[in-house]
Design an enzyme around this catalytic site. Structure first.
Site, short mmCIF file in Angstrom:
data_model
loop_
_atom_site.label_atom_id
_atom_site.label_comp_id
_atom_site.label_asym_id
_atom_site.label_seq_id
_atom_site.Cartn_x
_atom_site.Cartn_y
_atom_site.Cartn_z
N ASP A 269 13.27 34.59 3.98
CA ASP A 269 12.48 33.37 4.13
C ASP A 269 12.85 32.59 5.40
OD1 ASP A 269 10.70 31.26 2.88
OD2 ASP A 269 12.57 30.13 3.03
N GLU A 306 10.23 36.33 7.66
CA GLU A 306 9.17 35.33 7.82
C GLU A 306 9.58 34.42 8.96
OE1 GLU A 306 7.03 31.55 5.61
OE2 GLU A 306 9.17 31.91 5.47
#
Length: 336
Positions: A269, A306
Protein backbone atom coordinates in the site's frame (compact mmCIF):
# COMPACT_ATOMS: atom_id res chain seq x y z
CA UNK A 1 19.50 -18.79 10.34
CA UNK A 2 18.10 -16.07 12.63
CA UNK A 3 15.23 -17.09 14.93
CA UNK A 4 11.97 -15.47 13.90
CA UNK A 5 10.35 -12.64 15.81
CA UNK A 6 7.33 -13.45 17.96
CA UNK A 7 6.34 -16.66 19.71
CA UNK A 8 7.79 -19.54 17.71
CA UNK A 9 6.36 -22.89 18.77
CA UNK A 10 9.14 -25.51 18.62
CA UNK A 11 7.04 -28.59 19.45
CA UNK A 12 6.90 -30.79 22.56
CA UNK A 13 5.62 -27.93 24.70
CA UNK A 14 8.60 -25.66 23.98
CA UNK A 15 8.26 -22.13 22.67
CA UNK A 16 10.80 -19.42 21.82
CA UNK A 17 9.82 -15.81 22.53
CA UNK A 18 11.84 -13.14 20.72
CA UNK A 19 11.04 -9.42 20.68
CA UNK A 20 12.91 -6.29 19.63
CA UNK A 21 12.85 -3.88 22.59
CA UNK A 22 15.99 -1.69 22.57
CA UNK A 23 14.28 1.03 24.65
CA UNK A 24 13.51 -1.30 27.57
CA UNK A 25 15.85 -1.71 30.51
CA UNK A 26 14.34 -5.16 31.09
CA UNK A 27 11.52 -7.24 29.59
CA UNK A 28 9.40 -9.84 31.38
CA UNK A 29 7.17 -12.38 29.74
CA UNK A 30 3.83 -12.93 31.46
CA UNK A 31 2.08 -16.15 30.51
CA UNK A 32 -1.58 -15.33 31.16
CA UNK A 33 -3.21 -18.70 30.43
CA UNK A 34 -3.44 -21.59 31.03
CA UNK A 35 -1.16 -21.18 34.08
CA UNK A 36 0.01 -17.70 35.03
CA UNK A 37 3.73 -17.11 35.46
CA UNK A 38 6.24 -14.32 34.89
CA UNK A 39 9.80 -14.81 33.66
CA UNK A 40 12.57 -12.35 32.78
CA UNK A 41 13.80 -12.49 29.18
CA UNK A 42 17.52 -12.81 28.47
CA UNK A 43 18.90 -9.76 26.70
CA UNK A 44 20.91 -10.44 23.58
CA UNK A 45 22.72 -8.09 21.19
CA UNK A 46 20.96 -5.31 19.28
CA UNK A 47 18.14 -5.11 21.80
CA UNK A 48 16.52 -8.51 21.27
CA UNK A 49 15.43 -10.10 24.56
CA UNK A 50 14.47 -13.75 24.17
CA UNK A 51 13.78 -16.96 26.07
CA UNK A 52 12.87 -20.57 25.31
CA UNK A 53 10.26 -21.89 27.74
CA UNK A 54 8.99 -25.38 28.45
CA UNK A 55 5.36 -26.19 29.19
CA UNK A 56 3.99 -23.65 26.69
CA UNK A 57 1.65 -25.02 24.03
CA UNK A 58 -0.35 -23.44 21.20
CA UNK A 59 -3.32 -21.63 22.70
CA UNK A 60 -1.32 -20.09 25.56
CA UNK A 61 -1.91 -16.35 26.00
CA UNK A 62 0.94 -13.98 26.87
CA UNK A 63 1.99 -10.34 27.26
CA UNK A 64 5.33 -8.54 27.50
CA UNK A 65 6.04 -6.40 30.56
CA UNK A 66 8.35 -3.51 29.68
CA UNK A 67 10.56 -1.75 32.26
CA UNK A 68 12.57 1.41 31.72
CA UNK A 69 12.68 5.20 31.92
CA UNK A 70 10.73 5.50 28.64
CA UNK A 71 7.79 3.87 30.49
CA UNK A 72 8.29 5.48 33.91
CA UNK A 73 11.18 7.94 34.57
CA UNK A 74 11.04 7.04 38.28
CA UNK A 75 11.38 3.32 37.50
CA UNK A 76 8.46 2.36 39.68
CA UNK A 77 6.08 0.87 37.15
CA UNK A 78 6.02 -1.24 34.02
CA UNK A 79 3.72 -1.44 31.01
CA UNK A 80 2.17 -4.66 29.75
CA UNK A 81 1.82 -4.88 25.98
CA UNK A 82 0.87 -7.51 23.41
CA UNK A 83 3.61 -8.89 21.15
CA UNK A 84 4.36 -6.59 18.16
CA UNK A 85 4.90 -9.76 16.09
CA UNK A 86 1.84 -11.53 17.50
CA UNK A 87 0.40 -14.19 15.18
CA UNK A 88 -3.09 -13.94 16.71
CA UNK A 89 -4.94 -11.38 18.85
CA UNK A 90 -8.12 -13.29 19.81
CA UNK A 91 -9.29 -10.50 22.17
CA UNK A 92 -8.43 -7.61 19.86
CA UNK A 93 -5.66 -5.02 19.77
CA UNK A 94 -5.45 -4.49 23.55
CA UNK A 95 -5.72 -8.13 24.65
CA UNK A 96 -3.00 -10.74 25.12
CA UNK A 97 -1.30 -12.46 22.20
CA UNK A 98 -1.81 -16.17 21.54
CA UNK A 99 0.84 -18.80 20.75
CA UNK A 100 -0.07 -20.36 17.41
CA UNK A 101 1.17 -23.62 15.90
CA UNK A 102 2.46 -23.25 12.33
CA UNK A 103 1.00 -26.68 11.51
CA UNK A 104 -1.78 -26.81 8.92
CA UNK A 105 -2.97 -29.57 6.58
CA UNK A 106 -2.18 -27.91 3.28
CA UNK A 107 -3.57 -29.53 0.14
CA UNK A 108 -1.84 -27.28 -2.38
CA UNK A 109 1.36 -29.26 -2.88
CA UNK A 110 0.94 -29.10 -6.67
CA UNK A 111 0.37 -25.34 -6.70
CA UNK A 112 3.30 -23.26 -7.96
CA UNK A 113 1.46 -20.00 -8.69
CA UNK A 114 0.46 -18.28 -11.93
CA UNK A 115 2.47 -16.10 -14.33
CA UNK A 116 1.74 -12.48 -13.50
CA UNK A 117 0.48 -11.92 -17.07
CA UNK A 118 -2.42 -14.28 -16.25
CA UNK A 119 -3.59 -12.34 -13.17
CA UNK A 120 -7.17 -11.08 -13.48
CA UNK A 121 -7.79 -9.72 -10.00
CA UNK A 122 -10.95 -9.47 -7.93
CA UNK A 123 -10.40 -7.13 -4.95
CA UNK A 124 -12.33 -8.38 -1.95
CA UNK A 125 -13.05 -6.95 1.50
CA UNK A 126 -13.49 -9.94 3.81
CA UNK A 127 -15.55 -8.08 6.40
CA UNK A 128 -18.27 -6.92 3.99
CA UNK A 129 -18.18 -9.50 1.18
CA UNK A 130 -20.58 -11.79 3.07
CA UNK A 131 -23.05 -11.34 5.92
CA UNK A 132 -20.76 -13.44 8.15
CA UNK A 133 -17.69 -11.35 7.27
CA UNK A 134 -15.21 -14.22 7.62
CA UNK A 135 -12.53 -15.98 5.58
CA UNK A 136 -14.51 -19.22 5.61
CA UNK A 137 -17.63 -17.49 4.30
CA UNK A 138 -15.75 -16.48 1.13
CA UNK A 139 -14.99 -20.09 0.13
CA UNK A 140 -18.47 -20.99 -1.26
CA UNK A 141 -18.17 -18.04 -3.70
CA UNK A 142 -14.90 -19.14 -5.35
CA UNK A 143 -16.64 -20.92 -8.24
CA UNK A 144 -18.45 -17.68 -9.05
CA UNK A 145 -15.10 -15.92 -9.43
CA UNK A 146 -13.89 -18.65 -11.79
CA UNK A 147 -17.05 -18.34 -13.87
CA UNK A 148 -16.40 -14.58 -14.12
CA UNK A 149 -12.89 -15.24 -15.49
CA UNK A 150 -11.10 -14.20 -12.30
CA UNK A 151 -7.70 -15.85 -11.72
CA UNK A 152 -6.56 -14.06 -8.53
CA UNK A 153 -8.39 -12.98 -5.38
CA UNK A 154 -6.95 -9.92 -3.67
CA UNK A 155 -7.76 -9.56 0.02
CA UNK A 156 -7.81 -6.03 1.37
CA UNK A 157 -5.67 -5.73 4.55
CA UNK A 158 -6.38 -8.38 7.18
CA UNK A 159 -3.73 -7.43 9.79
CA UNK A 160 -5.40 -7.04 13.22
CA UNK A 161 -7.23 -3.73 13.58
CA UNK A 162 -9.50 -2.34 16.36
CA UNK A 163 -13.10 -3.57 16.40
CA UNK A 164 -14.76 -6.10 14.11
CA UNK A 165 -15.09 -4.14 10.85
CA UNK A 166 -12.61 -1.74 9.26
CA UNK A 167 -11.17 -1.03 5.82
CA UNK A 168 -8.04 -2.65 7.21
CA UNK A 169 -5.67 0.25 6.66
CA UNK A 170 -5.55 0.98 10.40
CA UNK A 171 -3.98 -2.35 11.33
CA UNK A 172 -1.61 -2.39 14.29
CA UNK A 173 -0.42 -6.04 14.38
CA UNK A 174 1.07 -6.75 10.94
CA UNK A 175 1.54 -10.51 11.56
CA UNK A 176 -1.89 -11.26 13.08
CA UNK A 177 -4.78 -12.14 10.76
CA UNK A 178 -7.90 -10.33 12.02
CA UNK A 179 -9.68 -12.20 14.84
CA UNK A 180 -13.22 -11.33 13.69
CA UNK A 181 -12.42 -12.70 10.21
CA UNK A 182 -11.32 -16.07 11.58
CA UNK A 183 -7.68 -15.54 12.54
CA UNK A 184 -4.69 -17.29 10.94
CA UNK A 185 -6.40 -20.67 10.59
CA UNK A 186 -9.34 -19.13 8.73
CA UNK A 187 -6.98 -17.31 6.37
CA UNK A 188 -5.09 -20.53 5.64
CA UNK A 189 -8.33 -22.39 4.90
CA UNK A 190 -9.30 -19.70 2.38
CA UNK A 191 -5.88 -19.69 0.68
CA UNK A 192 -5.87 -23.50 0.58
CA UNK A 193 -9.34 -23.54 -1.05
CA UNK A 194 -8.29 -20.89 -3.61
CA UNK A 195 -5.22 -22.87 -4.64
CA UNK A 196 -7.22 -26.08 -5.01
CA UNK A 197 -9.39 -24.24 -7.55
CA UNK A 198 -6.46 -22.68 -9.39
CA UNK A 199 -6.90 -19.19 -7.95
CA UNK A 200 -3.91 -17.13 -6.79
CA UNK A 201 -4.21 -15.03 -3.62
CA UNK A 202 -2.93 -11.45 -3.34
CA UNK A 203 -2.72 -9.84 0.11
CA UNK A 204 -2.79 -6.08 0.66
CA UNK A 205 -0.11 -5.09 3.21
CA UNK A 206 0.43 -1.66 4.79
CA UNK A 207 4.04 -0.74 5.56
CA UNK A 208 3.75 3.06 5.34
CA UNK A 209 1.96 3.58 8.68
CA UNK A 210 0.08 1.81 11.45
CA UNK A 211 -3.28 2.75 12.94
CA UNK A 212 -3.52 4.78 16.13
CA UNK A 213 -5.56 2.47 18.41
CA UNK A 214 -3.58 -0.45 19.80
CA UNK A 215 -0.33 0.81 18.28
CA UNK A 216 2.17 0.13 21.07
CA UNK A 217 5.28 -0.11 18.89
CA UNK A 218 6.73 3.13 20.34
CA UNK A 219 6.96 1.44 23.75
CA UNK A 220 9.27 -1.22 22.28
CA UNK A 221 11.58 0.70 19.97
CA UNK A 222 12.15 3.56 17.50
CA UNK A 223 9.81 2.21 14.82
CA UNK A 224 8.85 5.76 13.80
CA UNK A 225 10.73 8.91 12.90
CA UNK A 226 9.73 12.57 13.15
CA UNK A 227 12.23 13.37 10.38
CA UNK A 228 9.43 12.81 7.83
CA UNK A 229 5.68 13.30 8.04
CA UNK A 230 2.98 11.36 6.20
CA UNK A 231 -0.79 12.00 5.98
CA UNK A 232 -1.08 9.62 8.97
CA UNK A 233 1.57 11.27 11.16
CA UNK A 234 5.17 10.21 11.77
CA UNK A 235 6.72 8.02 9.09
CA UNK A 236 7.99 4.50 9.70
CA UNK A 237 11.73 4.62 10.41
CA UNK A 238 13.23 2.95 7.34
CA UNK A 239 16.44 4.99 7.03
CA UNK A 240 17.32 6.49 10.45
CA UNK A 241 19.12 5.13 13.53
CA UNK A 242 17.97 1.56 14.35
CA UNK A 243 16.29 1.28 10.93
CA UNK A 244 18.00 -2.06 10.15
CA UNK A 245 15.88 -3.70 12.85
CA UNK A 246 12.70 -1.89 11.74
CA UNK A 247 13.30 -3.22 8.22
CA UNK A 248 13.81 -6.70 9.63
CA UNK A 249 10.40 -6.52 11.31
CA UNK A 250 8.53 -5.64 8.10
CA UNK A 251 10.51 -7.97 5.84
CA UNK A 252 9.93 -10.85 8.25
CA UNK A 253 6.26 -9.93 8.08
CA UNK A 254 6.20 -10.13 4.27
CA UNK A 255 8.00 -13.48 4.32
CA UNK A 256 5.61 -14.79 6.99
CA UNK A 257 2.62 -14.26 4.70
CA UNK A 258 4.22 -16.04 1.76
CA UNK A 259 5.94 -18.82 3.72
CA UNK A 260 3.41 -19.75 6.38
CA UNK A 261 0.14 -18.59 4.79
CA UNK A 262 1.06 -19.46 1.17
CA UNK A 263 0.16 -16.00 -0.17
CA UNK A 264 1.10 -15.61 -3.87
CA UNK A 265 1.57 -11.85 -4.11
CA UNK A 266 1.76 -8.84 -1.84
CA UNK A 267 0.11 -5.56 -2.86
CA UNK A 268 2.16 -2.97 -0.95
CA UNK A 269 0.00 0.00 0.00
CA UNK A 270 0.95 3.62 -0.79
CA UNK A 271 4.68 3.15 -1.37
CA UNK A 272 5.01 6.91 -2.03
CA UNK A 273 4.52 7.32 1.75
CA UNK A 274 7.43 4.98 2.52
CA UNK A 275 10.06 7.69 2.91
CA UNK A 276 13.51 6.20 2.65
CA UNK A 277 16.62 7.76 1.13
CA UNK A 278 19.15 5.11 2.12
CA UNK A 279 21.65 3.51 -0.28
CA UNK A 280 19.49 0.40 -0.50
CA UNK A 281 15.86 1.49 -0.06
CA UNK A 282 13.49 -0.73 1.90
CA UNK A 283 11.35 -1.45 -1.17
CA UNK A 284 14.35 -2.71 -3.10
CA UNK A 285 15.35 -4.96 -0.18
CA UNK A 286 11.76 -6.19 0.16
CA UNK A 287 11.59 -7.17 -3.52
CA UNK A 288 14.92 -9.00 -3.31
CA UNK A 289 13.87 -10.98 -0.23
CA UNK A 290 10.49 -11.92 -1.76
CA UNK A 291 12.17 -13.14 -4.95
CA UNK A 292 14.77 -15.13 -3.01
CA UNK A 293 12.00 -16.79 -1.01
CA UNK A 294 10.07 -17.58 -4.21
CA UNK A 295 13.15 -19.31 -5.60
CA UNK A 296 13.63 -21.40 -2.47
CA UNK A 297 9.94 -22.38 -2.35
CA UNK A 298 9.80 -23.03 -6.12
CA UNK A 299 6.73 -20.79 -6.40
CA UNK A 300 5.80 -17.70 -8.38
CA UNK A 301 5.53 -14.91 -5.77
CA UNK A 302 5.18 -11.26 -6.67
CA UNK A 303 5.52 -7.82 -5.11
CA UNK A 304 3.01 -5.28 -6.50
CA UNK A 305 3.27 -1.62 -5.46
CA UNK A 306 0.64 1.06 -5.18
CA UNK A 307 2.37 4.32 -6.10
CA UNK A 308 0.35 7.53 -6.42
CA UNK A 309 3.38 8.96 -8.23
CA UNK A 310 3.40 6.21 -10.89
CA UNK A 311 7.20 6.29 -10.42
CA UNK A 312 8.89 4.05 -13.00
CA UNK A 313 11.75 3.43 -10.52
CA UNK A 314 9.43 1.11 -8.58
CA UNK A 315 9.41 -1.48 -11.39
CA UNK A 316 12.74 -0.65 -13.08
CA UNK A 317 15.27 -3.47 -12.65
CA UNK A 318 17.78 -3.21 -9.83
CA UNK A 319 20.66 -3.26 -12.35
CA UNK A 320 19.45 0.13 -13.58
CA UNK A 321 18.85 1.69 -10.17
CA UNK A 322 15.24 0.58 -9.72
CA UNK A 323 13.54 -1.28 -6.88
CA UNK A 324 12.87 -4.32 -9.07
CA UNK A 325 9.26 -4.90 -7.98
CA UNK A 326 7.08 -6.96 -10.31
CA UNK A 327 4.28 -4.49 -11.05
CA UNK A 328 2.53 -1.37 -9.83
CA UNK A 329 -1.08 -0.22 -9.73
CA UNK A 330 -1.94 2.25 -12.47
CA UNK A 331 -3.21 5.00 -10.20
CA UNK A 332 -4.02 7.36 -13.07
CA UNK A 333 -6.50 4.77 -14.36
CA UNK A 334 -7.76 4.23 -10.81
CA UNK A 335 -8.54 7.94 -10.33
CA UNK A 336 -10.04 8.29 -13.81
Amino acid sequence: MKPLLGAGYLGDGRCRFLVWAPLAKAVDLRIVTPRERIVRLNKIRKGYPQIILDDVDPGAHYLYRLHGPHIDPMGGSAAERPDPASRFQPQGVHGPSRVVSPDFEWEDGNWFGLPLSQYIIYELHVGTFTAQGTFDAVIPHLDRFINMGITAVELMPVAQFPGNRNWGYDGTYPFAAQNSYGGPQGLKRLVNACHQKGLAVVLDVVYNHLGPEGNYLRDFGPYFTDFYQTPWGEAVNFDGPYSDEVRRFFIENALYWVRECHIDALRVDAVHAILDFSAQPFLQQLGMEIHRKAERLNRRIYCIAESALNDIRVIRSREFGGFGLDAQWNDDFHHA
